[in-house]
Design a protein around this motif. Structure first.
Motif, short mmCIF file in Angstrom:
data_model
loop_
_atom_site.label_atom_id
_atom_site.label_comp_id
_atom_site.label_asym_id
_atom_site.label_seq_id
_atom_site.Cartn_x
_atom_site.Cartn_y
_atom_site.Cartn_z
N ILE A 181 53.95 40.51 33.39
CA ILE A 181 54.22 39.26 34.10
C ILE A 181 54.85 38.23 33.16
CG2 ILE A 181 52.51 39.60 35.92
CD1 ILE A 181 50.66 37.70 34.30
N ASP A 182 55.40 38.69 32.05
CA ASP A 182 56.08 37.79 31.12
C ASP A 182 57.23 37.08 31.85
OD1 ASP A 182 54.39 38.74 29.21
OD2 ASP A 182 55.87 39.99 28.18
N GLY A 183 57.22 35.77 31.81
CA GLY A 183 58.28 34.99 32.45
C GLY A 183 58.12 34.78 33.94
N VAL A 184 57.08 35.36 34.55
CA VAL A 184 56.87 35.20 35.99
C VAL A 184 56.04 33.94 36.24
CG1 VAL A 184 55.91 36.23 38.08
CG2 VAL A 184 56.95 37.70 36.32
N VAL A 185 56.50 33.12 37.17
CA VAL A 185 55.78 31.90 37.54
C VAL A 185 55.26 32.05 38.96
CG1 VAL A 185 55.96 29.41 37.89
CG2 VAL A 185 57.22 30.50 36.01
N LEU A 196 46.65 38.15 34.95
CA LEU A 196 46.78 37.34 36.17
C LEU A 196 45.66 36.32 36.29
CD1 LEU A 196 47.78 40.18 38.66
CD2 LEU A 196 49.28 38.36 37.80
N ALA A 197 44.51 36.61 35.69
CA ALA A 197 43.36 35.69 35.79
C ALA A 197 43.73 34.31 35.30
CB ALA A 197 42.17 36.25 35.01
N ALA A 198 44.53 34.24 34.25
CA ALA A 198 44.94 32.94 33.70
C ALA A 198 46.26 32.45 34.26
CB ALA A 198 45.04 33.03 32.17
N ALA A 199 47.10 33.37 34.75
CA ALA A 199 48.46 33.01 35.16
C ALA A 199 48.58 32.55 36.60
CB ALA A 199 49.40 34.20 34.94
N VAL A 200 47.64 32.93 37.45
CA VAL A 200 47.75 32.63 38.89
C VAL A 200 46.98 31.35 39.22
CG1 VAL A 200 47.21 33.45 41.22
CG2 VAL A 200 48.03 35.06 39.48
N PRO A 201 47.67 30.32 39.73
CA PRO A 201 46.98 29.08 40.07
C PRO A 201 46.34 29.08 41.45
CG PRO A 201 49.32 28.80 40.38
CD PRO A 201 49.14 30.19 39.83
N GLY A 202 46.76 30.02 42.29
CA GLY A 202 46.26 30.05 43.67
C GLY A 202 45.34 31.22 43.93
N PHE A 203 45.42 31.77 45.13
CA PHE A 203 44.55 32.85 45.60
C PHE A 203 44.92 34.15 44.89
CE2 PHE A 203 43.13 36.20 48.43
CZ PHE A 203 41.97 35.72 49.00
N LEU A 204 43.92 34.80 44.27
CA LEU A 204 44.15 36.05 43.54
C LEU A 204 43.31 37.17 44.14
CD1 LEU A 204 45.27 37.76 41.21
CD2 LEU A 204 43.42 36.85 39.77
N ALA A 205 43.97 38.26 44.55
CA ALA A 205 43.29 39.43 45.08
C ALA A 205 43.63 40.64 44.22
CB ALA A 205 43.70 39.70 46.52
N VAL A 206 42.64 41.48 43.96
CA VAL A 206 42.83 42.68 43.15
C VAL A 206 42.30 43.89 43.91
CG1 VAL A 206 42.27 43.86 41.00
CG2 VAL A 206 42.62 41.38 40.99
N ASN A 207 43.16 44.86 44.13
CA ASN A 207 42.74 46.14 44.67
C ASN A 207 42.39 47.02 43.47
OD1 ASN A 207 44.51 48.92 46.21
ND2 ASN A 207 42.32 48.48 46.22
N ALA A 208 41.11 47.18 43.20
CA ALA A 208 40.66 47.88 41.98
C ALA A 208 40.73 49.39 42.16
CB ALA A 208 39.25 47.45 41.61
N ALA A 209 41.97 49.87 42.33
CA ALA A 209 42.21 51.30 42.54
C ALA A 209 43.48 51.71 41.80
CB ALA A 209 42.36 51.58 44.03
N PRO A 210 43.43 52.85 41.14
CA PRO A 210 42.27 53.72 40.88
C PRO A 210 41.20 52.97 40.07
CG PRO A 210 44.35 54.80 40.31
CD PRO A 210 44.65 53.37 40.51
N SER A 223 35.36 37.41 37.55
CA SER A 223 34.90 36.07 37.89
C SER A 223 36.02 35.21 38.46
CB SER A 223 34.30 35.39 36.65
OG SER A 223 35.28 35.26 35.63
N ARG A 224 37.28 35.49 38.09
CA ARG A 224 38.40 34.69 38.58
C ARG A 224 38.87 35.10 39.96
NH1 ARG A 224 41.59 32.89 41.15
NH2 ARG A 224 43.65 31.97 40.67
N ALA A 225 38.85 36.40 40.28
CA ALA A 225 39.43 36.90 41.52
C ALA A 225 38.75 36.29 42.74
CB ALA A 225 39.32 38.42 41.57
N ASP A 226 39.56 35.85 43.68
CA ASP A 226 39.04 35.36 44.95
C ASP A 226 38.63 36.51 45.86
OD1 ASP A 226 39.70 32.31 44.87
OD2 ASP A 226 41.53 33.30 44.18
#
Length: 278
Positions: A122-126, A147-161, A171-174
């Motif tokens: 995510i280098d350079g991604v805003v 992403l935990a530090a880079a995302v200012p809004g709603f963050l979702a993670v599909n922990a797969a695999p 702790s950060r993921a919504d």
């Protein structure tokens, strides 16, 4: 009534799916004859981006493909379904490939060769404060953790695999999305803010700090392939919760989307507007 969906950025994998359809899945060491073969667009990230666009959201994608025919075809496919592909670049490796076997009951087994997905950063991604971000674990774990530090809004993670998740990400993921096997393999999710757990044809449940707060049944359908169901569910539940839908409505709609997905072949099934599933 459910509120309007906000924009979504998917950070994730892009693959070519090579699928063999057979009467039954082979046992270890066994060869099964009589299968048919097909090539489709895939990758958990691309599948979720395509599903979200078909559900009516404004979607962009961050990912990588190889500088090859498959890579160019996968990018064009995303554009055709309405995904902004400006954040997809050419990696140093060939386009990722998934080898999939599907039986007559719709069950599947999958082997993923990461290829260019190993180059995703995510280098350079805003990220905009108003957009949701959805990621999976078919790209480097370090990229997802960032992403935990880079995302200012709603963050979702599909922990797969399933892979062990850093505490800062949990702790950060919504929202964290897993199936029942992944949930059992990731005890750290008991402390997560909100976790959606899928149970296949038995539906799904939503947990907050380990406490169940909602549960929904899956509509009964004639399954053709379960390959695209999980990713369609991920897109739907992320869009619904980001839009502020209540937990039960969001879960019910996502289960209906997943059930619709299993009635189609391929990992990127045609879908209706999300509100139609409520």
């Amino acid at each position: 009534m459910p509120q309007t969906m906000g924009p979504l950025c998917v950070v994730g994998s892009i693959n070519v799916d090579v699928t063999a359809s057979v009467e039954r899945l082979p046992a270890p060491g066994e060869t099964v004859l009589g299968g048919s073969l097909r090539r489709d667009a895939g990758g958990k990230g691309a599948n979720q981006a395509a599903a979200a666009a078909r559900l009516g959201a404004r979607v962009r994608m961050v990912g990588a493909v190889g500088d090859d025919t498959d890579g160019r075809a996968m990018v064009q496919n995303l554009r055709e379904v309405g995904v902004d592909a400006g954040g997809i670049w050419l990696g140093e490796h060939p386009t990722g490939t998934a080898l999939i076997t599907v039986d007559d009951a719709g069950e599947n087994s999958i082997v993923v060769c990461a290829g260019a997905n190993a180059d995703v950063t995510i280098d350079g991604v805003v990220f905009a404060p108003e957009e949701a971000v959805l990621a999976q674990l078919e790209i480097p774990r370090e990229t997802v953790a960032a992403l935990a530090a880079a995302v200012p809004g709603f963050l979702a993670v599909n922990a797969a695999p399933a892979q062990t998740l850093p505490d800062a990400l949990v702790s950060r993921a919504d929202l964290v999305i897993v199936n029942e096997t992944e949930y059992a393999a990731l005890p750290e999710l008991a402390a997560a803010r909100r976790v959606a757990v899928t149970f296949g044809s038995a539906g799904a449940a939503l947990f907050e700090r380990g406490v169940e707060v909602a549960r929904a049944a899956a509509p009964r359908v004639q399954a053709v392939s379960s390959v695209g169901a999980g990713d369609a569910f991920c897109a739907a539940i992320t869009l619904a919760l980001h839009a502020g839908w209540d937990a039960e409505t969001a879960l019910r709609a996502a289960c209906a989307v997943g059930a619709d997905a299993v009635t189609h072949l391929g990992a990127q099934p045609p879908l209706r507007e999300l509100a139609a599933y409520v």
